[in-house]
Structure formats: structure tokens, C-alpha cells
Design a protein around this motif. Structure first.
Motif, PDB file in Angstrom:
ATOM      1  N   LEU A   1       0.830  -1.213   0.000  1.00 38.08           N
ATOM      2  CA  LEU A   1       0.000   0.000   0.000  1.00 38.08           C
ATOM      3  C   LEU A   1       0.861   1.257   0.000  1.00 38.08           C
ATOM      4  CD1 LEU A   1      -2.815  -0.935   2.561  1.00 38.08           C
ATOM      5  CD2 LEU A   1      -3.097  -0.580   0.097  1.00 38.08           C
ATOM      6  N   ILE A   2       1.887   1.254   0.834  1.00 40.38           N
ATOM      7  CA  ILE A   2       2.725   2.460   0.948  1.00 40.38           C
ATOM      8  C   ILE A   2       3.549   2.661  -0.315  1.00 40.38           C
ATOM      9  CG2 ILE A   2       4.657   3.484   2.199  1.00 40.38           C
ATOM     10  CD1 ILE A   2       3.614   1.976   4.701  1.00 40.38           C
ATOM     11  N   GLU A   3       4.146   1.597  -0.797  1.00 44.63           N
ATOM     12  CA  GLU A   3       5.046   1.749  -1.945  1.00 44.63           C
ATOM     13  C   GLU A   3       4.292   2.105  -3.228  1.00 44.63           C
ATOM     14  OE1 GLU A   3       7.343  -1.797  -2.349  1.00 44.63           O
ATOM     15  OE2 GLU A   3       8.772  -1.233  -0.787  1.00 44.63           O
TER      16      GLU A   3
ATOM     17  N   ASP B   1       0.705   3.126  -3.494  1.00 42.40           N
ATOM     18  CA  ASP B   1      -0.386   4.100  -3.460  1.00 42.40           C
ATOM     19  C   ASP B   1      -0.338   4.884  -2.143  1.00 42.40           C
ATOM     20  OD1 ASP B   1      -2.574   5.530  -4.221  1.00 42.40           O
ATOM     21  OD2 ASP B   1      -3.994   3.865  -4.168  1.00 42.40           O
ATOM     22  N   PRO B   2       0.742   5.627  -1.913  1.00 41.36           N
ATOM     23  CA  PRO B   2       0.927   6.269  -0.593  1.00 41.36           C
ATOM     24  C   PRO B   2      -0.130   7.313  -0.275  1.00 41.36           C
ATOM     25  CG  PRO B   2       2.509   7.126  -2.191  1.00 41.36           C
ATOM     26  CD  PRO B   2       1.836   5.962  -2.852  1.00 41.36           C
ATOM     27  N   HIS B   3      -0.641   8.008  -1.292  1.00 42.01           N
ATOM     28  CA  HIS B   3      -1.603   9.081  -1.002  1.00 42.01           C
ATOM     29  C   HIS B   3      -2.940   8.532  -0.494  1.00 42.01           C
ATOM     30  CE1 HIS B   3       0.604  12.667  -2.144  1.00 42.01           C
ATOM     31  NE2 HIS B   3       1.127  11.978  -3.158  1.00 42.01           N
ATOM     32  N   GLN B   4      -3.274   7.313  -0.870  1.00 42.19           N
ATOM     33  CA  GLN B   4      -4.492   6.700  -0.336  1.00 42.19           C
ATOM     34  C   GLN B   4      -4.379   6.582   1.195  1.00 42.19           C
ATOM     35  OE1 GLN B   4      -7.110   2.703  -1.274  1.00 42.19           O
ATOM     36  NE2 GLN B   4      -4.907   2.489  -1.233  1.00 42.19           N
ATOM     37  N   VAL B   5      -3.222   6.120   1.650  1.00 38.74           N
ATOM     38  CA  VAL B   5      -2.991   5.977   3.089  1.00 38.74           C
ATOM     39  C   VAL B   5      -2.919   7.347   3.755  1.00 38.74           C
ATOM     40  CG1 VAL B   5      -1.413   5.087   4.845  1.00 38.74           C
ATOM     41  CG2 VAL B   5      -1.759   3.802   2.712  1.00 38.74           C
ATOM     42  N   LEU B   6      -2.223   8.272   3.114  1.00 36.21           N
ATOM     43  CA  LEU B   6      -2.039   9.604   3.721  1.00 36.21           C
ATOM     44  C   LEU B   6      -3.356  10.375   3.784  1.00 36.21           C
ATOM     45  CD1 LEU B   6       1.366  10.430   2.017  1.00 36.21           C
ATOM     46  CD2 LEU B   6       0.997  10.151   4.472  1.00 36.21           C
ATOM     47  N   GLU B   7      -4.217  10.215   2.777  1.00 36.91           N
ATOM     48  CA  GLU B   7      -5.522  10.876   2.849  1.00 36.91           C
ATOM     49  C   GLU B   7      -6.312  10.336   4.044  1.00 36.91           C
ATOM     50  OE1 GLU B   7      -8.083  10.442  -0.555  1.00 36.91           O
ATOM     51  OE2 GLU B   7      -9.410  12.063   0.105  1.00 36.91           O
ATOM     52  N   GLY B   8      -6.230   9.032   4.245  1.00 34.67           N
ATOM     53  CA  GLY B   8      -6.897   8.448   5.403  1.00 34.67           C
ATOM     54  C   GLY B   8      -6.356   8.996   6.708  1.00 34.67           C
ATOM     55  N   ILE B   9      -5.057   9.245   6.755  1.00 35.51           N
ATOM     56  CA  ILE B   9      -4.447   9.789   7.978  1.00 35.51           C
ATOM     57  C   ILE B   9      -4.953  11.203   8.251  1.00 35.51           C
ATOM     58  CG2 ILE B   9      -2.261  10.546   8.985  1.00 35.51           C
ATOM     59  CD1 ILE B   9      -0.931   8.199   7.512  1.00 35.51           C
ATOM     60  N   VAL B  10      -5.035  12.033   7.216  1.00 34.76           N
ATOM     61  CA  VAL B  10      -5.489  13.414   7.427  1.00 34.76           C
ATOM     62  C   VAL B  10      -6.955  13.418   7.877  1.00 34.76           C
ATOM     63  CG1 VAL B  10      -5.747  15.703   6.416  1.00 34.76           C
ATOM     64  CG2 VAL B  10      -3.866  14.238   5.676  1.00 34.76           C
ATOM     65  N   ILE B  11      -7.789  12.593   7.246  1.00 38.10           N
ATOM     66  CA  ILE B  11      -9.197  12.525   7.654  1.00 38.10           C
ATOM     67  C   ILE B  11      -9.315  12.028   9.094  1.00 38.10           C
ATOM     68  CG2 ILE B  11     -11.406  11.366   7.219  1.00 38.10           C
ATOM     69  CD1 ILE B  11     -10.595  11.246   4.243  1.00 38.10           C
ATOM     70  N   SER B  12      -8.561  11.015   9.435  1.00 38.42           N
ATOM     71  CA  SER B  12      -8.627  10.453  10.796  1.00 38.42           C
ATOM     72  C   SER B  12      -8.100  11.446  11.822  1.00 38.42           C
ATOM     73  CB  SER B  12      -7.816   9.156  10.857  1.00 38.42           C
ATOM     74  OG  SER B  12      -8.294   8.219   9.916  1.00 38.42           O
ATOM     75  N   SER B  13      -7.080  12.178  11.455  1.00 36.97           N
ATOM     76  CA  SER B  13      -6.548  13.210  12.370  1.00 36.97           C
ATOM     77  C   SER B  13      -7.588  14.291  12.606  1.00 36.97           C
ATOM     78  CB  SER B  13      -5.270  13.821  11.781  1.00 36.97           C
ATOM     79  OG  SER B  13      -4.263  12.862  11.625  1.00 36.97           O
ATOM     80  N   PHE B  14      -8.250  14.701  11.526  1.00 39.05           N
ATOM     81  CA  PHE B  14      -9.311  15.710  11.661  1.00 39.05           C
ATOM     82  C   PHE B  14     -10.429  15.190  12.577  1.00 39.05           C
ATOM     83  CE2 PHE B  14     -13.485  17.142  10.023  1.00 39.05           C
ATOM     84  CZ  PHE B  14     -13.420  18.479  10.407  1.00 39.05           C
TER      85      PHE B  14
END
Length: 444
Positions: A98-100, A102-115
Motif C-alpha cells: 500500500l505504501i510503496e 499508493d501512498p496518497h491513499q494511506v495519507l488521505e486516510g491519515i489526514v481525515i482520521s486526524s481531523f
């Protein structure tokens, strides 16, 4: 939704040109879910995730939205989100893909979860050995800062977030959430006694949520398509079991061991181990049959060939005596492989990775390994089998003797191997046979 109708969600962009780039991700609709989330009250985002039935993909399967609600509501000061990318369970590699790729899929989830959790700082704790992941993530995070997806006033909103990438300390125990937090703080990764749980006192003694990489990858899709869409996949709750929270959504299954096509596949929760092996891994290699299968990382224990029709959801492996689904890392062991050798390798791994903080774990894992070394050297006694069972039934958080779950993970391979393959252990000992792999090693 049936398996034949299913189209990959989390792996949907894998293999596309420049799948790691922000431009490519946005062209496929990326970050629309973030914009949608930022237009909502953060509590509504939590309710959407709760309604989806999403359970953590890291191993424990705890409901993600419910976990977020454990944070204090009137806290003053920072709240932290920690992403557990210390993917060290043997046989598990879905986080890396997933990271290698499609990293932005994971990072978008992180920003939403942080919010949603009101976190203004997120720490991405990454397994040290994942060098390419580190480089891909760093580039993706730099792109986000350059495009107002991180930093101050994200997408013109009042919400701000920083993500710090942190490389791990090369130890299995760093994947335990409080061990991870200790390591993040620059200390030895000794798991903490709980309570207090991280939601109350976590990183730097502040309220903290720890979530898994695959869990984060699910979040944008839930926001974009809704909880009903997520619940259209998988296994619903058992109405006769009030403790069953259901197994919803897509799941990444890692397949390795003695199969023709090891790899990573995405399917709705609940496929059987047999279908996974036969339909998606090309069957057992060399025309052999399966003797045993690990359903979700070595710490979950073993299923027998007769148990392969067990559904791989959060409840299935437990019904055949395993600890649970774990990371859904399926490892196949063929019928010509010695279970004595397999169990020895599992015990040796846990003895090496025990942090040594709790005596039952430190001594139990070490003595299990020594007993199996004796059996493999041809000097075993039948009483060793019961001694192994005694050790496995007395270590771990479930018997209440250790701080974290590593000892549980060490105990389940022993319990299931002995209970399900006892005649093979007895024959091995009474024959005075020595391990072929041990003899080969000594010959060199």
C-alpha cells in the motif's frame, strides 16, 4: 456483494502509471473524501466510520470509530495520531505494498482520521527495513505540503496538521502500540502496563490514537461512498452472538509458503482458506496437499487441512481454535514438512523477539525453543509435549501474566500444533529421529 462481483478497492490503483504521484492520485478522484470530511463536523466523521463497522486491520480487529471516541472530550493541549507501519508479523506485507504503490491513499486516510480525532500532529512509525517505503512516503508528504494538503489551513479550512515520518527500531515488539509509543519517544520499546490506555495517556503522555496502515487506507473510501457501501461487503453480525461486531469491507490477504503463486490479493471479508489457496494462489505447490495453514500471521496458530473451509473473517479462525484473523497473512505448509520444525521456527522467532520485560514471556519462549531443540536433536521425551502445553497455557495476557500480547502470540502456535498434530510429535520423539534441516545445517 459476491466475490465474483467484487472489484479491488484498496489495490484498485496498483499497477497504474505513476500511482505514487499526487497528480495521478487526484486524477483518480483522490482527496475528494478529505474535502468532504473537512466540510463536516469532526464528530460526524466519527459517526460515519462507526456506522461502517470498520474494524482495525492490524490484528486485534477493534472497531475503529469506537476507538476514536475513547479520547477525552474536554482535553486541553495536543492530541496525537500514531500510524503503526511497523509491519513485522511473519508473512505480512500488505502495508508495504500500500505504501510503496499508493501512498496518497494511506495519507488521505491519515489526514481525515486526524481531523476526526482533533489531532494536529500525526506520527507515521515505519518499519526500519522498509527503505523504499520511507522514500516514497517522504516524497508524497512533501507533495502534500506543497499543495496545501498538509500544514496550515488545509484546503482553505481552519484545520491544520503536520505528519512526521519516523523510522522504527528493527524489533517485532515495536508493533505493540505502547511499545511503539515508547520507541517513538526515543526509549527502549518496552510495552506499558495498561491502564492508562493510549487514548488517555499515550505519546508524550498526551491522548493518542494508534491505527494501522490498512485501516487508514479504508477511511477515504468510507467517506466517499458511505457506510452502507462498506457494509455491502463481508460478513454481517451474528444475531445470536452479541459480541460479534461483524466483518465488513474489503480485506487484503497475504499468501505465502508452499503455494504456486504467493502474493497479495484483495477480497471481501470471509473467503475460506481453501478458496484463497486454490483460486488465488494456484494451489499447493509441487502437486502436494496442505498439512497446516496459518490464518493470519504466525501468532494466530495453525489450522489443519480439514479446517480449510473456515471463513477468514474476524470470527472464523477462532471457531477452530486459533487466536483470530490477525493480519490475514496466510502461510501454507505442505504435507511433507515436519510440524516439529515449523513449531521450532515459530518458537525461535518469539524467543528472539521477546523484549524480556515479563518473566513468563522471556522464560517461556526461551524454554519452548530449548525443548524443541532437544526434540529435533533426537533426545526428546514424551513428557516434553505436555511440558510445552503447560508453558503455552501459562504465558500471555489472556492468562493474565504478561503486559502485552506477544506471549499470547507465542503460545498459540504451540497450543494448536500440539493439540492438532500430537501424533506427529509423538512419532517424532519415539522414533528418535533427528531434524533433517538440523542435520543439513550441521553438515555445513
Amino acid at each position: 456483494m459476491s466475490n465474483t462481483e467484487f472489484k479491488p478497492v484498496l489495490l484498485g490503483r496498483i499497477g497504474r502509471p505513476n500511482s505514487q504521484s499526487l497528480e495521478s492520485y487526484r486524477a483518480d478522484g483522490g482527496y475528494q473524501a478529505l474535502a468532504k470530511a473537512l466540510s463536516m463536523p469532526n464528530t460526524d466523521v466519527i459517526e460515519v466510520v462507526k456506522a461502517s463497522g470498520l474494524r482495525g486491520r492490524g490484528g486485534a480487529g477493534f472497531p475503529t470509530g469506537l476507538k476514536w471516541t475513547f479520547l477525552p472530550k474536554d482535553v486541553n493541549g495536543p492530541i496525537y495520531l500514531c500510524i503503526n507501519g511497523d509491519e513485522s508479523e511473519p508473512g505480512t506485507f500488505n502495508n508495504r505494498v500500500l505504501i510503496e504503490e499508493d501512498p496518497h491513499q494511506v495519507l488521505e486516510g491519515i489526514v481525515i482520521s486526524s481531523f476526526a480525532t482533533r489531532a494536529t500532529t500525526a506520527y507515521f512509525y515505519l518499519r526500519y527495513e522498509y527503505g523504499r517505503c520511507y522514500r516514497v512516503l517522504k516524497q508524497a508528504i512533501d507533495e502534500m505540503y506543497a499543495n496545501n494538503l498538509l500544514g496550515k489551513n488545509i484546503l482553505g479550512s481552519n484545520y491544520s496538521l503536520d505528519i512526521h515520518l519516523h523510522r522504527g527500531a528493527c524489533a517485532y515488539i515495536c508493533g505493540e502500540e505502547t511499545g511503539l509509543i515508547e520507541s517513538l519517544e526515543g526509549k527502549r520499546a518496552w510495552p506499558r502496563i495498561k491502564p492508562p490506555f493510549p487514548a488517555i495517556e499515550g505519546a508524550f503522555r498526551r491522548p493518542t490514537v494508534v491505527n494501522n496502515v490498512e485501516t487508514m487506507a479504508c477511511i477515504p473510501h468510507i467517506l466517499q461512498h458511505g457506510p452502507e457501501w462498506f457494509m455491502s461487503m463481508g460478513i454481517p453480525k451474528d444475531p445470536n452472538n452479541p459480541r460479534d461486531a461483524g466483518s465488513y469491507g474489503p480485506k487484503l490477504y497475504c499468501i505465502s509458503g508452499h503455494v504456486n503463486k504467493p502474493g497479495l490479493v484483495e477480497l471481501p471479508m470471509g473467503i475460506s482458506a481453501r478458496d484463497l489457496i486454490d483460486q488465488h494462489a494456484g494451489g499447493v505447490w509441487k502437486g502436494r496437499k496442505a498439512k497446516a495453514v496459518v490464518p493470519g500471521g504466525i501468532s494466530m496458530g495453525f489450522m489443519t487441512e480439514k479446517e480449510l473451509d473456515t471463513p477468514l473473517d474476524f470470527s472464523g479462525p477462532g471457531r477452530v481454535g486459533c487466536l483470530g484473523l490477525g493480519t490475514a497473512a496466510v502461510i501454507v505448509i505442505d504435507d511433507q514438512t515436519s510440524m516439529v520444525d515449523v513449531l521450532y521456527n515459530a518458537c525461535r522467532f518469539f524467543a528472539h523477539e521477546s523484549c524480556g520485560q515479563c518473566t513468563p514471556c522471556r522464560e517461556g519462549t526461551a524454554w519452548s525453543t530449548k525443548i524443541l531443540e532437544r526434540i529435533r536433536a533426537g533426545h526428546g521425551k514424551l513428557s516434553d509435549i505436555d511440558l510445552l502445553l503447560e508453558i503455552s497455557s501459562s504465558i500471555g495476557t489472556i492468562p493474565g501474566s504478561t503486559i502485552c500480547g506477544l506471549a499470547d502470540g507465542a503460545a498459540w502456535p504451540i497450543k494448536t500444533a500440539i493439540h492438532k498434530f500430537r501424533p506427529e510429535f509423538e512419532e517424532y520423539i519415539t522414533s528418535g529421529r533427528k531434524s533433517e534441516s538440523r542435520l543439513m545445517a550441521s553438515a555445513h
